[in-house]
Design a protein around this motif. Sequence first.
Motif, short mmCIF file in Angstrom:
data_model
loop_
_atom_site.label_atom_id
_atom_site.label_comp_id
_atom_site.label_asym_id
_atom_site.label_seq_id
_atom_site.Cartn_x
_atom_site.Cartn_y
_atom_site.Cartn_z
N ALA A 5 32.46 26.00 58.66
CA ALA A 5 32.26 25.98 57.21
C ALA A 5 33.17 24.94 56.55
N ARG A 6 34.41 24.88 56.98
CA ARG A 6 35.34 23.91 56.39
C ARG A 6 34.89 22.48 56.66
N LEU A 7 34.52 22.22 57.90
CA LEU A 7 34.09 20.86 58.25
C LEU A 7 32.81 20.49 57.52
N ASN A 8 31.86 21.43 57.46
CA ASN A 8 30.59 21.15 56.79
C ASN A 8 30.79 20.90 55.30
N ALA A 9 31.65 21.71 54.67
CA ALA A 9 31.88 21.55 53.24
C ALA A 9 32.55 20.22 52.93
N VAL A 29 24.76 25.63 49.39
CA VAL A 29 25.18 26.85 50.09
C VAL A 29 25.86 26.48 51.41
N VAL A 30 27.05 27.00 51.60
CA VAL A 30 27.81 26.79 52.85
C VAL A 30 27.81 28.10 53.62
N ARG A 31 27.23 28.11 54.77
CA ARG A 31 27.26 29.30 55.62
C ARG A 31 28.61 29.38 56.30
N SER A 32 29.29 30.51 56.11
CA SER A 32 30.70 30.56 56.53
C SER A 32 31.02 31.67 57.52
N ASP A 33 30.04 32.08 58.32
CA ASP A 33 30.33 33.07 59.35
C ASP A 33 31.34 32.53 60.36
N ASP A 34 31.30 31.22 60.59
CA ASP A 34 32.31 30.53 61.40
C ASP A 34 33.15 29.71 60.42
N LEU A 67 29.71 29.89 48.99
CA LEU A 67 29.98 30.25 50.37
C LEU A 67 29.36 31.61 50.66
N GLU A 68 28.53 31.64 51.68
CA GLU A 68 27.80 32.86 52.03
C GLU A 68 28.22 33.35 53.42
N VAL A 69 28.56 34.63 53.51
CA VAL A 69 28.97 35.25 54.77
C VAL A 69 28.11 36.48 54.98
N ASN A 70 27.79 36.81 56.25
CA ASN A 70 26.96 37.98 56.48
C ASN A 70 27.78 39.26 56.31
N PRO A 71 27.13 40.40 56.04
CA PRO A 71 27.88 41.62 55.71
C PRO A 71 28.80 42.10 56.82
N ASP A 72 28.40 41.95 58.08
CA ASP A 72 29.26 42.40 59.18
C ASP A 72 30.53 41.56 59.26
#
Length: 273
Positions: free
Chosen positions: A226-230, A217-222, A159-164
Amino acid sequence: MSETLKEAKGGKLKSDVKLGNKAYMKELRRLHVELVKMQEWVVHTGAKICIVFEGRDGAGKGGVIKAIMERVNPRVFRVIALPAPTEREKSQMYVQRYLPHLPAAGEVVIFDRSWYNRAGVERVMGFCTEQQAQEFLMAAPLVERAIVHSGVILVKYWLEVNPDEQTRRLEDRIDDGRKIWKLSPMDLESYSRWYDYSKARDEMFAKTDTDFAPWFVVRSDDKKRARLNAISHLLSMVPYESVTRSKVKLPARQKAGGYREPDYPYKLVPELY
């Protein structure tokens, strides 16, 4: 690096708009039904499924796992979140303490962090030597090949999240009494080492992203997306089918036969709400 991983890194989100709760709950309900179908297929066929969740602090691993577990049978789906190793475990072969938790027939095991601790937090925070980290990176594909060849469906997620967004989530934990337990001294130290973790992640992908056990890789900024995609992707990785079962009908309840509730001074919970 697998083509799947390249696509995941180079792809774009379908929408930059946060997913609304109504749409999220509707789709989550549908996916929960599919997870239950998968569960029944696993039990019926004796399938063995192992799911690994890794990622940055605050990326939402716990939320994804909770969404998966919400409607399934915890006797079939087991979550493994091991504590720090004991002195005895430190003397063992590194992966040894993880192996007893792998699934048997009819089980789904979810690792909330896994043997990849050695490639991430242990390496970055100095809990293992660089030689130990490199030995792990060479050994992990061999171990995973053996796991897959034993009949286990092994799925690995990062799971990848952006730094901000990571900063926002960790700051939110500081001010929320429900989440403060999620913010350990280790999390604070790890937060300052964003690029050390990035380098460790990149080498981990390069050496352990294999054809038989690729990283996804699951993009998890939202978090909701992320949950639905995973969950949707997980379902696509398992060749489950609907298992025919008899229609459930409640039997008639027995008659009282003279039974009466006793006049007993129960200690009732106060009705405050």
